[in-house]
Design an enzyme around this catalytic site. Structure first.
Site, PDB file in Angstrom:
ATOM      1  N   HIS A   1      -0.398  10.164  -8.435  1.00 29.92           N
ATOM      2  CA  HIS A   1      -1.729   9.571  -8.290  1.00 29.92           C
ATOM      3  C   HIS A   1      -2.794  10.637  -8.047  1.00 29.92           C
ATOM      4  O   HIS A   1      -3.891  10.321  -7.594  1.00 29.92           O
ATOM      5  CB  HIS A   1      -1.740   8.585  -7.115  1.00 29.92           C
ATOM      6  CG  HIS A   1      -0.687   7.540  -7.179  1.00 29.92           C
ATOM      7  ND1 HIS A   1      -0.589   6.674  -8.230  1.00 29.92           N
ATOM      8  CD2 HIS A   1       0.325   7.224  -6.327  1.00 29.92           C
ATOM      9  CE1 HIS A   1       0.448   5.854  -8.024  1.00 29.92           C
ATOM     10  NE2 HIS A   1       1.016   6.173  -6.882  1.00 29.92           N
TER      11      HIS A   1
ATOM     12  N   HIS B   1       1.350   1.795 -10.436  1.00 32.48           N
ATOM     13  CA  HIS B   1       2.667   2.297 -10.831  1.00 32.48           C
ATOM     14  C   HIS B   1       3.112   1.664 -12.139  1.00 32.48           C
ATOM     15  O   HIS B   1       4.287   1.663 -12.477  1.00 32.48           O
ATOM     16  CB  HIS B   1       3.710   1.982  -9.764  1.00 32.48           C
ATOM     17  CG  HIS B   1       3.288   2.389  -8.398  1.00 32.48           C
ATOM     18  ND1 HIS B   1       2.676   1.522  -7.539  1.00 32.48           N
ATOM     19  CD2 HIS B   1       3.370   3.581  -7.772  1.00 32.48           C
ATOM     20  CE1 HIS B   1       2.393   2.167  -6.408  1.00 32.48           C
ATOM     21  NE2 HIS B   1       2.802   3.413  -6.524  1.00 32.48           N
TER      22      HIS B   1
END
Lengths: 331, 331
Positions: free
Chosen positions: B56, B218
C-alpha cells in the site's frame, strides 16, 4: 482500454480542470492550455518555461511553482504543444529578464519551441533554449534526431529553477540548465506498453515474459527486447549503459528511480535498493536519491534510472527550497 | 506476472532496503521489520504507530516522520505484521507519554495489534488503539468484520500526528484520531486487479470492459461488478455511496482522490475534476484537496475517493507542517 477518463478527446482538458481545482497555487488557462505560477510575472526574474506532450505527469505542469518552472505548456497526449500556446505561457510569465525554454529533444517539441522562441523574440522577450537529451538508450528514434529527453528533465528544471529563483541572469540560468543536462544520463525499461487514449491500442506489443530495455517515454522502441529478469539485472543493464556513456566511478551523484506510471512504489523501492548496491559497488557515491513517479508514460509499467554527476554548486541548487505540486521540500 | 522485483519472497525485504537507502530521515530495521523516525524516541511525546500489510506504499512507512507517524510495522504483502514486530516498533519510539496504535480494520491487523498492545502494556507503555473503518462499500468482507479501513487512514495519521507533535496528551491524540475516522468515508473503484507476488495470479478476474465498484485495497470483492463507465459516472457512484452514509451538503471537506498504484496521475486529475464538480453541485465545499497515489494496492488500476468533514481545528491540524517521504509541506 482500462482508463479512468470520460472521453479520449477530453483527457487533457479534464486533467487540466482537475489540476486547476486541486492546486490554487497554479493559474491554469484551459483555453490557451497554459499552467502558470499564481504569482507570475515576477519582475526581474528569468522565466523558466517548459512543456511537451501530456501523459508524463507530474512533468511539466506539476513542476510549476516556487523554485522550479514559471510556466508549462501541455500538448495533447504524447503530442507537442503548439507555438502559440508556448508563446502564451511565455508572455504570461515574462518578467523582463528573459526566458529559458527547457525542451525535451523530440522533433515536434524542438520545432514548435523554436517557432515560439522566434515569436517571443518578436515581442522583445530574450529567449535561451536548452535541449534535454539525456537518454543513452538510442541515438535516434521514431520521435527524435539524436538522443531523447527523459528523466533528467526533472533535474534540469529543478536546478535551473533554483538558480532563477535566486535572481541569476539569463545566461547563468541557461548555462546551469545545459550543465545539468551534460552531466546527466538516463535509461528506461518497460514491463508493459501504454495506450494513448485517442489511439485505443497499446503503443507496442510485449509478450507476458518480455521486457523492453531502453524504452522511451512514449513507448517508442528501445535498444533491445529481452526476457523478463530480476530487478537487480534490470538495474544492471540500465546502469551499465549509463556508465559506458558517462563513467560513474568516483562521482557523487543524484539518482532518480522513476516509476513509469503503472509500477507501484514498492517496486520502485526494490529497484532503488539494487541501484544503491550497484553504484556503491562501482565506486560512485549517492548523495541525493529520489524515488517516485515523476516523468511518467501514462500507465506503462517499468522504471527509468537517471543519474546526474553533481558538483557542490549543483548540490546546493538541488537542495534549495521547491514548492510545486509534484516536488516540494525545505521551505 | 510483470513485476520489477527480484524474487516474490524478497519483495518486502528489498523494498525496505530501498527505503532505508533512499531516506536517511528514517531508521529501518530489516530484522525486526520496523521503520522509525531517526529522531525517536522523543521524550514526553505521544508515539504514533501504525502498520499493516505491505503493498500500500507510501502507506505506512512513507508516512513516518515529523508531524505524522513515529513508527510503522510493515507485514508481508497484504499480510498483517506480527505482534512482536509491532511491539518492537512501539518500544523503539516510546517517549514515556503513551502510544496510539492506528489500525486499519482487518481481522488479522486487529488481532495482532491487540496482542502487541497487551505486550506493550506489560512493558508499562500505555496504549490507545484507534480503529479506522471508513470504507462505505461493504459492511463485512473476506478480510473484515465490519467496514474496512482504507483511504481515511492517511487523514487519521496526518491529523493525529500533528496533534501529537504539538505536545498533546494520549487521550487527546487518540480522541482526534477517532474523530477524524468518524468524520471520514471512502469508496474505491478498480479498473484492474492486482497480483500478490507470492501468489503469482491476479486477486480476481475482471473482463476487459468491466470495473469493480466498492473494491477493497487488497482486491477483495466490492459492492458491484459494472460495465466500464466514464470517470464522471465512476465518481458519481463513489460520492453517492459516501453521501448516502454521511451527508455532504453544507460540509467543508478534505478530499483525497487516491490512485490505486497502476493508474497514472493524469487520470487521477481527470477524476478529481469530476469530484470537484460533483461536490460543488451537491452543496459541499472542498477546502483541502489532495490528488495522488497515497494508499495503493500494488499495481491495481483505479481510484479511491476519501472525504473528511472538516472542522476548523481539524483543518488547522491538516495544515500543520509534515515532513515524511510520502507527504510533505509547510515546514
Amino acid at each position: 482500454m482500462r482508463k479512468l477518463i470520460n472521453a479520449p478527446a477530453d483527457v487533457v482538458a479534464d486533467a487540466l480542470r482537475g489540476m486547476a481545482a486541486a492546486h490554487p497555487s497554479l493559474r491554469v488557462d484551459p483555453e490557451n492550455r497554459t499552467i502558470v505560477r499564481a504569482d507570475a510575472p515576477r519582475t526581474g526574474k528569468v522565466a523558466l518555461i517548459s512543456g511537451g506532450g501530456s501523459g508524463h505527469e507530474p512533468l511539466h505542469g506539476g513542476f510549476v511553482g516556487y523554485g522550479m518552472l514559471d510556466a508549462a505548456a501541455p500538448g495533447e497526449v504524447f503530442t507537442s504543444p503548439v507555438p502559440d500556446q508556448i508563446l502564451a505561457a511565455t508572455t504570461a510569465v515574462n518578467g523582463g529578464a528573459g526566458a529559458v525554454m527547457i525542451v525535451k529533444n523530440y522533433t515536434g517539441d524542438v520545432l514548435n519551441f523554436r517557432m515560439a522562441a522566434e515569436l517571443a523574440e518578436d515581442e522583445d522577450i530574450e529567449v535561451e533554449t536548452v535541449l534535454v537529451n539525456d537518454d543513452v538508450a538510442v541515438e535516434d528514434s521514431t520521435f527524435t534526431a539524436g538522443r531523447r529527453g527523459t528523466g533528467a528533465t526533472l533535474f534540469v528544471e529543478k536546478i535551473a529553477g533554483a538558480l532563477a529563483e535566486s535572481g541569476a541572469d539569463l545566461a547563468a540560468v541557461a548555462g546551469v540548465a545545459r550543465e545539468v543536462n551534460e552531466r546527466s544520463r538516463s535509461f528506461g525499461v518497460a514491463l508493459s506498453p501504454c495506450t494513448v487514449p485517442a489511439a485505443g491500442e497499446p503503443t507496442f506489443e510485449l509478450g507476458e515474459d518480455e521486457i523492453e530495455l531502453g524504452i522511451g517515454i512514449h513507448g517508442e522502441p528501445g535498444r533491445e527486447r529481452a526476457k523478463a529478469m530480476p530487478a537487480a539485472e534490470v538495474v544492471d543493464a540500465a546502469l551499465t549503459a549509463i556508465d559506458a556513456d558517462m563513467p560513474l566511478s568516483g562521482a557523487e551523484v543524484l539518482v532518480l528511480v522513476n516509476g513509469m506510471g503503472g509500477t507501484p512504489l514498492i517496486e520502485q523501492y526494490v529497484a532503488y535498493a539494487a541501484v544503491a548496491d550497484w553504484l556503491g559497488g562501482h565506486g560512485a557515491t549517492v548523495v541525493r536519491p529520489l524515488v517516485g513517479p515523476f516523468v511518467t508514460s501514462l500507465e506503462m509499467a517499468g522504471c527509468m534510472i537517471s543519474v546526474c554527476r553533481l558538483t557542490p554548486d549543483l548540490t546546493r541548487l538541488w537542495d534549495a527550497p521547491v514548492e510545486t505540486p509534484g516536488l516540494r521540500w525545505g521551505r
